[in-house]
Write a protein that holds these residues in place. Structure first.
Motif, mmCIF file in Angstrom:
data_model
loop_
_atom_site.group_PDB
_atom_site.id
_atom_site.type_symbol
_atom_site.label_atom_id
_atom_site.label_comp_id
_atom_site.label_asym_id
_atom_site.label_seq_id
_atom_site.Cartn_x
_atom_site.Cartn_y
_atom_site.Cartn_z
ATOM 1 N N ASP A 36 2.008 10.457 7.297
ATOM 2 C CA ASP A 36 0.612 10.410 6.863
ATOM 3 C C ASP A 36 0.328 9.139 6.068
ATOM 4 O O ASP A 36 -0.744 8.549 6.206
ATOM 5 C CB ASP A 36 0.290 11.651 6.036
ATOM 6 N N LEU A 37 1.277 8.701 5.239
ATOM 7 C CA LEU A 37 1.105 7.459 4.492
ATOM 8 C C LEU A 37 0.952 6.275 5.444
ATOM 9 O O LEU A 37 0.046 5.458 5.294
ATOM 10 C CB LEU A 37 2.290 7.216 3.555
ATOM 11 N N VAL A 38 1.823 6.194 6.431
ATOM 12 C CA VAL A 38 1.765 5.089 7.397
ATOM 13 C C VAL A 38 0.443 5.118 8.149
ATOM 14 O O VAL A 38 -0.226 4.098 8.301
ATOM 15 C CB VAL A 38 2.967 5.149 8.371
ATOM 16 N N LYS A 39 0.027 6.297 8.595
ATOM 17 C CA LYS A 39 -1.243 6.439 9.326
ATOM 18 C C LYS A 39 -2.420 5.979 8.463
ATOM 19 O O LYS A 39 -3.294 5.244 8.927
ATOM 20 C CB LYS A 39 -1.440 7.891 9.747
ATOM 21 N N THR A 40 -2.415 6.399 7.213
ATOM 22 C CA THR A 40 -3.514 6.048 6.309
ATOM 23 C C THR A 40 -3.567 4.547 6.071
ATOM 24 O O THR A 40 -4.648 3.939 6.082
ATOM 25 C CB THR A 40 -3.379 6.800 4.979
ATOM 26 N N MET A 42 -2.569 2.219 8.062
ATOM 27 C CA MET A 42 -3.049 1.576 9.291
ATOM 28 C C MET A 42 -4.563 1.721 9.422
ATOM 29 O O MET A 42 -5.229 0.816 9.901
ATOM 30 C CB MET A 42 -2.328 2.163 10.503
ATOM 31 N N GLN A 43 -5.109 2.860 9.006
ATOM 32 C CA GLN A 43 -6.547 3.083 9.113
ATOM 33 C C GLN A 43 -7.326 2.276 8.073
ATOM 34 O O GLN A 43 -8.347 1.676 8.387
ATOM 35 C CB GLN A 43 -6.857 4.573 8.933
ATOM 36 N N VAL A 44 -6.842 2.272 6.850
ATOM 37 C CA VAL A 44 -7.568 1.633 5.760
ATOM 38 C C VAL A 44 -7.459 0.115 5.809
ATOM 39 O O VAL A 44 -8.427 -0.594 5.569
ATOM 40 C CB VAL A 44 -7.078 2.175 4.396
ATOM 41 N N PHE A 45 -6.258 -0.372 6.117
ATOM 42 C CA PHE A 45 -6.026 -1.814 6.086
ATOM 43 C C PHE A 45 -5.899 -2.389 7.489
ATOM 44 O O PHE A 45 -5.057 -3.252 7.749
ATOM 45 C CB PHE A 45 -4.756 -2.128 5.275
ATOM 46 N N ASP A 46 -6.728 -1.946 8.385
ATOM 47 C CA ASP A 46 -6.710 -2.415 9.772
ATOM 48 C C ASP A 46 -6.855 -3.939 9.823
ATOM 49 O O ASP A 46 -7.779 -4.500 9.248
ATOM 50 C CB ASP A 46 -7.842 -1.753 10.551
ATOM 51 N N GLY A 47 -5.908 -4.589 10.490
ATOM 52 C CA GLY A 47 -5.969 -6.033 10.636
ATOM 53 C C GLY A 47 -5.382 -6.812 9.472
ATOM 54 O O GLY A 47 -5.484 -8.030 9.423
ATOM 55 N N CYS A 48 -4.757 -6.124 8.530
ATOM 56 C CA CYS A 48 -4.193 -6.794 7.350
ATOM 57 C C CYS A 48 -2.665 -6.724 7.363
ATOM 58 O O CYS A 48 -2.041 -6.517 6.328
ATOM 59 C CB CYS A 48 -4.721 -6.159 6.074
ATOM 60 N N GLY A 49 -2.068 -6.859 8.512
ATOM 61 C CA GLY A 49 -0.616 -6.823 8.610
ATOM 62 C C GLY A 49 -0.038 -5.450 8.881
ATOM 63 O O GLY A 49 1.165 -5.278 8.928
ATOM 64 N N TYR A 50 -0.903 -4.452 9.047
ATOM 65 C CA TYR A 50 -0.461 -3.102 9.380
ATOM 66 C C TYR A 50 -0.826 -2.856 10.846
ATOM 67 O O TYR A 50 -1.835 -2.246 11.155
ATOM 68 C CB TYR A 50 -1.136 -2.087 8.466
ATOM 69 N N ASP A 51 0.027 -3.342 11.737
ATOM 70 C CA ASP A 51 -0.335 -3.378 13.157
ATOM 71 C C ASP A 51 0.175 -2.200 13.979
ATOM 72 O O ASP A 51 -0.429 -1.832 14.963
ATOM 73 C CB ASP A 51 0.158 -4.681 13.782
ATOM 74 N N LEU A 58 8.043 -0.668 8.046
ATOM 75 C CA LEU A 58 8.925 -1.712 7.517
ATOM 76 C C LEU A 58 8.246 -2.513 6.411
ATOM 77 O O LEU A 58 8.873 -2.866 5.411
ATOM 78 C CB LEU A 58 9.393 -2.626 8.648
ATOM 79 N N LYS A 59 6.968 -2.797 6.578
ATOM 80 C CA LYS A 59 6.214 -3.533 5.546
ATOM 81 C C LYS A 59 6.162 -2.737 4.242
ATOM 82 O O LYS A 59 6.374 -3.279 3.155
ATOM 83 C CB LYS A 59 4.802 -3.836 6.055
ATOM 84 N N ILE A 60 5.897 -1.443 4.346
ATOM 85 C CA ILE A 60 5.853 -0.586 3.162
ATOM 86 C C ILE A 60 7.224 -0.536 2.496
ATOM 87 O O ILE A 60 7.333 -0.673 1.275
ATOM 88 C CB ILE A 60 5.357 0.829 3.528
ATOM 89 N N LEU A 61 8.271 -0.344 3.280
ATOM 90 C CA LEU A 61 9.626 -0.309 2.728
ATOM 91 C C LEU A 61 9.971 -1.603 2.009
ATOM 92 O O LEU A 61 10.511 -1.596 0.903
ATOM 93 C CB LEU A 61 10.649 -0.060 3.843
ATOM 94 N N ARG A 62 9.666 -2.713 2.640
ATOM 95 C CA ARG A 62 9.995 -4.031 2.106
ATOM 96 C C ARG A 62 9.216 -4.329 0.821
ATOM 97 O O ARG A 62 9.772 -4.813 -0.156
ATOM 98 C CB ARG A 62 9.719 -5.089 3.177
ATOM 99 N N GLU A 63 7.942 -3.999 0.804
ATOM 100 C CA GLU A 63 7.081 -4.374 -0.319
ATOM 101 C C GLU A 63 7.038 -3.341 -1.451
ATOM 102 O O GLU A 63 6.792 -3.702 -2.598
ATOM 103 C CB GLU A 63 5.664 -4.652 0.178
ATOM 104 N N GLU A 64 7.241 -2.059 -1.126
ATOM 105 C CA GLU A 64 7.055 -1.018 -2.136
ATOM 106 C C GLU A 64 8.265 -0.116 -2.346
ATOM 107 O O GLU A 64 8.300 0.644 -3.300
ATOM 108 C CB GLU A 64 5.840 -0.168 -1.772
ATOM 109 N N GLY A 65 9.217 -0.160 -1.439
ATOM 110 C CA GLY A 65 10.407 0.681 -1.564
ATOM 111 C C GLY A 65 10.213 2.050 -0.939
ATOM 112 O O GLY A 65 9.108 2.467 -0.634
ATOM 113 N N LYS A 66 11.332 2.755 -0.781
ATOM 114 C CA LYS A 66 11.277 4.051 -0.090
ATOM 115 C C LYS A 66 10.616 5.158 -0.909
ATOM 116 O O LYS A 66 10.124 6.133 -0.359
ATOM 117 C CB LYS A 66 12.678 4.470 0.347
#
Length: 83
Positions: A36-40, A42-51, A58-66
């Motif tokens: 649900d976090l990944v889906k959200t 992608m919906q909210v930040f469409d076109g901002c590196g969440y493709d 992977l972007k979330i893991l890299r930038e914010e941790g597990k």
């Protein structure tokens, strides 16, 4: 005569069903939180590196941790489990 309810089923009380439903809801809330976090994102930040699902994960893991995948889990369980 024959009964359609077994003796094991006859011993189950409403409390058993309530606890079973609560546990199932809890497992569902925990299992779906990361998706649900990944889906959200992608919906909210469409076109901002969440493709896509994988690149967003992977972007979330890299930038914010597990740990971010389980943030707000208690509120989610409280909301979903009783249903």
């Amino acid at each position: 005569g024959s009964s359609s309810i077994s003796s094991a089923e006859a011993r189950l009380h409403t409390g058993h069903f309530v606890v079973g439903g609560f546990l199932a809801g809890t497992v569902a809330a925990i299992a779906t939180a990361p998706i649900d976090l990944v889906k959200t994102r992608m919906q909210v930040f469409d076109g901002c590196g969440y493709d896509g699902m994988l690149s967003t994960t992977l972007k979330i893991l890299r930038e914010e941790g597990k740990g971010v995948f389980m943030r707000g889990l208690l509120a989610r369980v409280i909301w979903i489990a009783p249903g």
